[in-house]
Design an enzyme around this catalytic site. Structure first.
Site, PDB file in Angstrom:
ATOM      1  N   HIS A 193     -25.890  16.431   3.945  1.00  0.00           N
ATOM      2  CA  HIS A 193     -26.069  15.511   5.172  1.00  0.00           C
ATOM      3  C   HIS A 193     -27.553  15.303   5.607  1.00  0.00           C
ATOM      4  O   HIS A 193     -27.993  15.631   6.803  1.00  0.00           O
ATOM      5  CB  HIS A 193     -25.168  16.338   6.382  1.00  0.00           C
ATOM      6  CG  HIS A 193     -25.400  17.832   6.371  1.00  0.00           C
ATOM      7  ND1 HIS A 193     -26.713  18.335   6.312  1.00  0.00           N
ATOM      8  CD2 HIS A 193     -24.500  18.782   6.442  1.00  0.00           C
ATOM      9  CE1 HIS A 193     -26.306  19.653   6.501  1.00  0.00           C
ATOM     10  NE2 HIS A 193     -25.101  19.883   6.391  1.00  0.00           N
ATOM     11  N   HIS A 241     -15.186  19.863   6.074  1.00  0.00           N
ATOM     12  CA  HIS A 241     -14.831  21.220   6.811  1.00  0.00           C
ATOM     13  C   HIS A 241     -13.296  21.008   6.986  1.00  0.00           C
ATOM     14  O   HIS A 241     -13.187  20.089   7.749  1.00  0.00           O
ATOM     15  CB  HIS A 241     -15.417  21.413   8.024  1.00  0.00           C
ATOM     16  CG  HIS A 241     -17.143  21.808   7.761  1.00  0.00           C
ATOM     17  ND1 HIS A 241     -17.587  22.876   7.405  1.00  0.00           N
ATOM     18  CD2 HIS A 241     -18.171  20.808   7.809  1.00  0.00           C
ATOM     19  CE1 HIS A 241     -18.781  22.933   7.285  1.00  0.00           C
ATOM     20  NE2 HIS A 241     -19.356  21.594   7.634  1.00  0.00           N
ATOM     21  N   HIS A 275     -27.712  23.231   2.742  1.00  0.00           N
ATOM     22  CA  HIS A 275     -27.871  22.771   4.129  1.00  0.00           C
ATOM     23  C   HIS A 275     -29.395  23.081   4.579  1.00  0.00           C
ATOM     24  O   HIS A 275     -29.952  23.887   4.577  1.00  0.00           O
ATOM     25  CB  HIS A 275     -27.282  23.641   5.186  1.00  0.00           C
ATOM     26  CG  HIS A 275     -27.405  23.411   6.605  1.00  0.00           C
ATOM     27  ND1 HIS A 275     -26.298  22.990   7.426  1.00  0.00           N
ATOM     28  CD2 HIS A 275     -28.339  23.415   7.444  1.00  0.00           C
ATOM     29  CE1 HIS A 275     -26.762  22.749   8.541  1.00  0.00           C
ATOM     30  NE2 HIS A 275     -27.982  22.882   8.599  1.00  0.00           N
ATOM     31  N   HIS A 311     -18.442  16.431   1.343  1.00  0.00           N
ATOM     32  CA  HIS A 311     -18.981  17.598   2.212  1.00  0.00           C
ATOM     33  C   HIS A 311     -17.838  17.471   3.268  1.00  0.00           C
ATOM     34  O   HIS A 311     -17.975  16.599   4.231  1.00  0.00           O
ATOM     35  CB  HIS A 311     -20.315  17.243   2.556  1.00  0.00           C
ATOM     36  CG  HIS A 311     -20.799  18.394   3.449  1.00  0.00           C
ATOM     37  ND1 HIS A 311     -21.873  18.999   3.108  1.00  0.00           N
ATOM     38  CD2 HIS A 311     -20.247  18.947   4.872  1.00  0.00           C
ATOM     39  CE1 HIS A 311     -22.148  19.892   4.356  1.00  0.00           C
ATOM     40  NE2 HIS A 311     -20.978  19.904   5.105  1.00  0.00           N
ATOM     41  N   ASP A 368     -19.092  15.403   6.244  1.00  0.00           N
ATOM     42  CA  ASP A 368     -19.363  16.352   7.212  1.00  0.00           C
ATOM     43  C   ASP A 368     -18.451  16.509   8.575  1.00  0.00           C
ATOM     44  O   ASP A 368     -18.625  17.032   9.476  1.00  0.00           O
ATOM     45  CB  ASP A 368     -20.955  16.735   7.565  1.00  0.00           C
ATOM     46  CG  ASP A 368     -21.395  18.001   8.398  1.00  0.00           C
ATOM     47  OD1 ASP A 368     -20.511  18.772   8.045  1.00  0.00           O
ATOM     48  OD2 ASP A 368     -22.475  18.120   8.807  1.00  0.00           O
ATOM     49  N   LYS A 420     -22.979  26.874  -2.119  1.00  0.00           N
ATOM     50  CA  LYS A 420     -23.480  26.093  -0.918  1.00  0.00           C
ATOM     51  C   LYS A 420     -24.640  27.273  -0.263  1.00  0.00           C
ATOM     52  O   LYS A 420     -24.155  28.377  -0.025  1.00  0.00           O
ATOM     53  CB  LYS A 420     -22.393  25.977   0.220  1.00  0.00           C
ATOM     54  CG  LYS A 420     -22.898  25.424   1.822  1.00  0.00           C
ATOM     55  CD  LYS A 420     -23.514  24.065   1.430  1.00  0.00           C
ATOM     56  CE  LYS A 420     -24.248  23.610   2.623  1.00  0.00           C
ATOM     57  NZ  LYS A 420     -23.073  23.156   3.606  1.00  0.00           N
TER      58      LYS A 420
END
Length: 346
Positions: A175, A16, A137, A14, A248, A100
């Site tokens: 997460h 970004h 999420h 995970h 994350d 996602k």
């Protein structure tokens, strides 16, 4: 005596990376230690189609410094207009590893997410048919639900009904931050896994709020009570293959974090492996670090573990991490655990 630990090169399930100047600044921090990463698609505009995922992957590879090897695993952003056939085609072509699900308004750049879950049922059914994982999420966004309760409510109201109505759908609870999340994973033997971040193993909500607001500890899902942090630590270090690393790591320039309405996200790509070695040593579980960081994730996604290795060495003096990563958009603060760390990465 020097203490060393060698594990298969880890993956980040995970991550970004953003785009443009930010992508160029932060990508080397991940590629230095990680072989692969699940790349979150919440750009503006989001990465919805197979064609957009291909273009984003090309930009990531173009930003990779010479001499570094890194495989970005692309993800499609689920909207109420997502085409099931485009998803299936992107998966069959090796373009998209997963999809996602962001509830609309749950986190950074999630405005295009899902409000009516019935509208995405055809996509979920197609994914179950082809064995494509759904990354979730896990928070509701109802204004009447306390932000510290949103994960637990999501499990009951949204996640469990989705899984019940879509047999065979493989789901990653992204997460997780609560004992509720840990317990839900443990109660399901098949088709369910969960990522746990580095920072949620280290901070609880006091770190954000006690003694003053600390914006660089603010993330979504927000850190919870100490009992939840301890549950996450127990799960991560247990050897249970259903739990694996998803940092994350979420870069924002300092100006966007240190403001009246700061962005959510902790940037941990730079020092995650050192921090994990510290945490696992504290839990007397260094022998479980390879499973959590290098083996459980590939097993869930049906991939082989990496053949290259990464070695961690415990030093006599604390490791000096950079305080900030400087890119074209401005400085990004590296996550500070608040304690000395003695494990370095070779």
């Amino acid at each position: 005596m020097t203490q060393t630990l060698t594990i298969p090169r880890p993956d980040d399930w995970h991550l970004h990376l953003r785009d443009g100047a930010m992508l160029k600044a932060v990508l080397p921090e991940t590629a230095r230690h990680f072989a692969r990463a699940i790349i979150m698609p919440n750009l503006v505009p989001p990465v919805v189609t197979g064609a957009q995922a291909t273009a984003y992957r090309d930009r990531i590879l173009a930003a990779l410094p010479d001499g570094m090897r890194f495989d970005p695993l692309m993800v499609l952003y689920l909207t109420e207009d997502t085409d099931p056939e485009d998803v299936a085609a992107a998966h069959a072509a090796g373009i998209a590893t997963s999809v996602k699900l962001y509830p609309a308004g749950a986190t950074t750049n999630s405005a295009s997410g899902v409000q009516d879950f019935d509208k995405v049922r055809p996509v979920l059914e197609k994914m179950a048919e082809i064995g494509m994982p759904l990354c979730v999420h896990g928070e509701v966004t109802d204004s009447d639900i306390d932000i510290f309760d949103r994960e637990a409510v999501f499990i009951d109201r949204v996640l469990d009904p989705i899984r019940t109505s879509t047999p065979g759908l493989r789901v990653v609870m992204e997460h997780i931050t609560t004992k509720d999340g840990v317990d839900y994973v443990k109660s399901n033997d098949t088709d369910l896994g969960a990522t746990i971040t580095t920072h949620h193993l280290i901070i609880n909500r006091n770190h954000i709020l006690a003694g003053g607001i600390r914006p660089h500890y603010y993330c979504l899902p927000v850190a919870k009570r100490e009992e939840h942090r301890l549950a996450l630590r127990a799960a991560a270090t247990s050897g249970d293959a259903r739990f694996f690393l998803g940092t994350d790591s979420a870069p924002h320039v300092d100006a966007a974090k240190e403001t009246g309405c700061g962005c959510a996200g902790c940037f941990t790509a730079t020092n995650t492996m050192s921090l994990l070695a510290h945490v696992f040593e504290e839990e007397n579980a260094l022998d479980q670090l390879a499973g959590f960081a290098s083996q459980n994730g590939p097993a869930f996604y049906g991939l082989s573990e990496n053949t290259e290795t990464l070695t961690l060495t415990k030093q006599d003096s604390p490791v000096k991490f950079p305080q900030k990563i400087i890119g074209g958009d401005g400085p990004v603060t590296v996550f500070d655990p608040g304690f000395d760390v003695y494990w370095s990465v070779e």
